[in-house]
Design an enzyme around this catalytic site. Structure first.
Site, mmCIF file in Angstrom:
data_model
loop_
_atom_site.group_PDB
_atom_site.id
_atom_site.type_symbol
_atom_site.label_atom_id
_atom_site.label_comp_id
_atom_site.label_asym_id
_atom_site.label_seq_id
_atom_site.Cartn_x
_atom_site.Cartn_y
_atom_site.Cartn_z
ATOM 1 N N CYS A 4 38.319 40.505 44.460
ATOM 2 C CA CYS A 4 38.668 41.765 43.801
ATOM 3 C C CYS A 4 40.130 41.710 43.375
ATOM 4 O O CYS A 4 40.468 41.027 42.416
ATOM 5 C CB CYS A 4 38.360 42.959 44.691
ATOM 6 S SG CYS A 4 38.875 42.768 46.401
ATOM 7 N N SER A 5 40.986 42.436 44.049
ATOM 8 C CA SER A 5 42.367 42.522 43.568
ATOM 9 C C SER A 5 43.342 42.690 44.726
ATOM 10 O O SER A 5 44.355 43.362 44.578
ATOM 11 C CB SER A 5 42.490 43.703 42.613
ATOM 12 O OG SER A 5 42.036 44.879 43.259
ATOM 13 N N CYS A 6 43.051 42.117 45.888
ATOM 14 C CA CYS A 6 43.933 42.259 47.042
ATOM 15 C C CYS A 6 45.327 41.741 46.676
ATOM 16 O O CYS A 6 45.468 40.681 46.078
ATOM 17 C CB CYS A 6 43.382 41.493 48.232
ATOM 18 S SG CYS A 6 41.776 42.136 48.748
ATOM 19 N N CYS A 40 43.037 36.742 44.222
ATOM 20 C CA CYS A 40 41.989 37.345 45.043
ATOM 21 C C CYS A 40 40.708 37.154 44.265
ATOM 22 O O CYS A 40 40.486 37.817 43.258
ATOM 23 C CB CYS A 40 42.225 38.829 45.307
ATOM 24 S SG CYS A 40 40.839 39.541 46.224
HETATM 25 FE FE FE Z 1 40.689 41.705 46.772
#
Ligand code: FE
Length: 206
Positions: A113-115, A110
Site C-alpha cells: 500500500c503506502s506505508c 511499500c
Molecule cells: Fe503500506
C-alpha cells in the site's frame, strides 16, 4: 470534475480505498459549495509533502552526519534516537535507519500500500503510492532510479526494503563531499525527501 489540470487520479486505478473515496467526495462537495479552493488544498498538501514533513527527517540525517554517537544510536535503535529529538507518533513507532554506503544504496517501497514514516517524512508523495513504483521498485530498481535521475556507480548494489505495517524505514544518504565544517543546520538543507526514500541522493553544495 475539472481540477486545474492536475491529475490526481494517476495512482487511483480501480482501487481507491473507501477512505480515499470519502475524502474525494468530501473535497468535491466543499469545492462545489465554494468553501475551499482546490488550488489552495494542493498548496497545503504540497507543503506537508515537501516542506514540513521531510524537514524533520533532514534534521535527523544532518545530526547523524555530524554526531557519530547519534549515528551509532540510529543504527542500534532508530526509534529511540529519532524520538529523542522530538519526532515520534503514528507511523513512526518502529523505525529502522538504513545507511547508504559506497557499496550499498538503500531504497524503500511499500509493495502492499503506502506505508511511510510520517513523523520524519510527512505525507507520502503520489508516486510512492502508485502501482508502477510499488511493483517496479522491486523488479527493476536501477531503471526506477534512472527515471529519478540517479545513476549509481556499477559497483554499488541496490537493496530494496519493503515497508510493513510494523516497520518504517528512513534512508540515511551519504554525506556530500565539499561539506567539511558545515553545521548540522546547513547540512539539513542538502537532504531532500527523495534522498531519504532512496530515490534520490543528497544535494551537492551548489
Ligand atoms: Fe503500506
Amino acid at each position: 470534475m475539472p481540477h486545474d489540470g492536475h491529475d490526481h487520479d494517476d495512482d487511483a486505478g480501480a482501487a481507491l480505498s473507501p477512505v480515499a473515496l470519502r475524502v474525494k467526495a468530501l473535497e468535491s462537495l466543499l469545492v462545489e459549495k465554494g468553501y475551499v479552493d482546490p488550488a489552495a488544498l494542493d498548496v497545503l498538501i504540497e507543503t506537508y509533502e515537501t516542506l514540513i514533513g521531510p524537514r524533520n527527517g533532514a534534521r535527523v540525517v544532518a545530526r547523524a552526519w555530524t554526531d557519530p554517537d547519534f549515528a551509532d544510536w540510529l543504527r542500534r535503535d532508530a526509534t529511540a534516537a529519532i524520538t529523542s529529538i522530538g519526532y515520534a507518533g503514528r507511523q513512526g513507532e518502529h523505525m529502522v535507519a538504513l545507511f547508504n554506503t559506497p557499496e550499498t544504496h538503500n531504497m524503500v517501497v511499500c509493495t502492499l500500500c503506502s506505508c511511510y514514516p510520517w513523523p520524519v517524512l510527512g505525507l507520502p508523495p503520489v508516486w510512492y503510492k502508485s502501482m508502477p513504483y510499488r511493483s517496479r521498485a522491486v523488479m527493476e530498481p536501477r531503471a526506477v532510479l534512472a527515471e529519478f535521475g540517479v545513476t549509481l556507480p556499477e559497483g554499488t548494489a541496490v537493496r530494496v526494503w519493503d515497508s510493513t505495517a510494523e516497520v518504517r524505514y528512513l534512508v540515511i544518504p551519504q554525506r556530500p563531499g565539499g561539506t567539511e565544517g558545515w553545521s548540522a543546520e546547513q547540512l539539513a538543507g542538502l537532504v531532500t525527501r527523495d534522498s531519504m526514500i532512496g530515490t534520490g541522493l543528497a544535494s551537492s553544495p551548489a
